[in-house]
Design a protein around this motif. Structure first.
Motif, short mmCIF file in Angstrom:
data_model
loop_
_atom_site.label_atom_id
_atom_site.label_comp_id
_atom_site.label_asym_id
_atom_site.label_seq_id
_atom_site.Cartn_x
_atom_site.Cartn_y
_atom_site.Cartn_z
N MET A 1 0.85 -1.16 0.00
CA MET A 1 0.00 0.00 0.00
C MET A 1 0.90 1.23 0.00
N LEU A 2 0.58 2.16 -0.87
CA LEU A 2 1.32 3.42 -0.94
C LEU A 2 0.55 4.50 -0.20
N MET A 3 1.25 5.24 0.62
CA MET A 3 0.61 6.29 1.42
C MET A 3 1.05 7.67 0.93
N THR A 4 0.19 8.65 1.20
CA THR A 4 0.49 10.05 0.89
C THR A 4 -0.06 10.90 2.03
N ASP A 5 0.10 12.20 1.95
CA ASP A 5 -0.47 13.09 2.95
C ASP A 5 -2.00 12.96 2.94
N ALA A 6 -2.62 13.18 4.06
CA ALA A 6 -4.08 13.10 4.15
C ALA A 6 -4.73 14.29 3.47
N GLU A 11 -7.65 14.08 7.29
CA GLU A 11 -6.65 14.61 8.24
C GLU A 11 -7.18 14.78 9.65
N ARG A 12 -8.48 14.80 9.84
CA ARG A 12 -8.99 14.88 11.22
C ARG A 12 -8.80 13.56 11.97
N PHE A 13 -8.52 12.46 11.20
CA PHE A 13 -8.28 11.16 11.80
C PHE A 13 -6.80 10.77 11.79
N HIS A 14 -6.10 11.16 10.72
CA HIS A 14 -4.71 10.73 10.56
C HIS A 14 -4.00 11.67 9.59
N ASP A 15 -2.68 11.71 9.67
CA ASP A 15 -1.91 12.61 8.80
C ASP A 15 -1.55 11.99 7.45
N ARG A 16 -1.89 10.70 7.24
CA ARG A 16 -1.63 10.03 5.97
C ARG A 16 -2.87 9.28 5.51
N MET A 17 -2.86 8.91 4.24
CA MET A 17 -3.95 8.11 3.68
C MET A 17 -3.40 7.30 2.51
N PRO A 18 -4.08 6.23 2.13
CA PRO A 18 -3.64 5.48 0.96
C PRO A 18 -3.78 6.31 -0.31
N VAL A 19 -2.89 6.10 -1.25
CA VAL A 19 -3.02 6.73 -2.56
C VAL A 19 -4.21 6.09 -3.26
N GLY A 34 4.42 6.63 -13.02
CA GLY A 34 3.45 7.61 -12.54
C GLY A 34 3.64 8.14 -11.14
N THR A 35 4.89 8.40 -10.73
CA THR A 35 5.10 8.88 -9.36
C THR A 35 4.41 10.22 -9.10
N GLU A 36 4.09 10.97 -10.14
CA GLU A 36 3.37 12.24 -9.95
C GLU A 36 1.93 12.00 -9.50
N LEU A 37 1.48 10.75 -9.51
CA LEU A 37 0.12 10.41 -9.08
C LEU A 37 0.04 10.17 -7.57
N LEU A 38 1.17 10.19 -6.90
CA LEU A 38 1.21 9.90 -5.46
C LEU A 38 0.87 11.15 -4.65
N VAL A 39 -0.36 11.60 -4.78
CA VAL A 39 -0.83 12.81 -4.12
C VAL A 39 -2.16 12.51 -3.41
N PRO A 40 -2.55 13.36 -2.45
CA PRO A 40 -3.83 13.15 -1.78
C PRO A 40 -4.99 13.16 -2.77
#
Length: 72
Positions: A1-6, A11-19, A34-40
């Motif tokens: 699983m790849l994570m990014t900023d929430a 963000e009210r639950f956690h500072d990260r989320m799955p991509v 496609g590393t440019e797709l790794l965004v919230p």
């Protein structure tokens, strides 16, 4: 699983989320990297807090296996 900023909904639950990738980006991710797709995620999303009694260690098997569909 790849994570990014929430995003704001998470963000009210956690500072990260799955991509989360849109179907239209699958080939870009799989073929080009496609590393440019790794965004919230910017689409509509609803975050729901799970009631505490239902959150237990997996080994306790407190939630029936067929209830996972409720999350999606």
């Amino acid at each position: 699983m790849l994570m990014t900023d929430a995003n704001p909904a998470i963000e009210r639950f956690h500072d990260r989320m799955p991509v989360i990738l849109a179907k239209r980006h699958f080939d870009q991710w799989l073929i080009d990297g496609g590393t440019e797709l790794l965004v919230p995620y910017t689409g509509e999303i609803q975050a729901v807090c799970v009631a505490e009694p239902r959150v237990k260690a997996v080994k306790e098997k407190s939630v029936p296996s067929d209830s996972q569909g409720e999350l999606f």
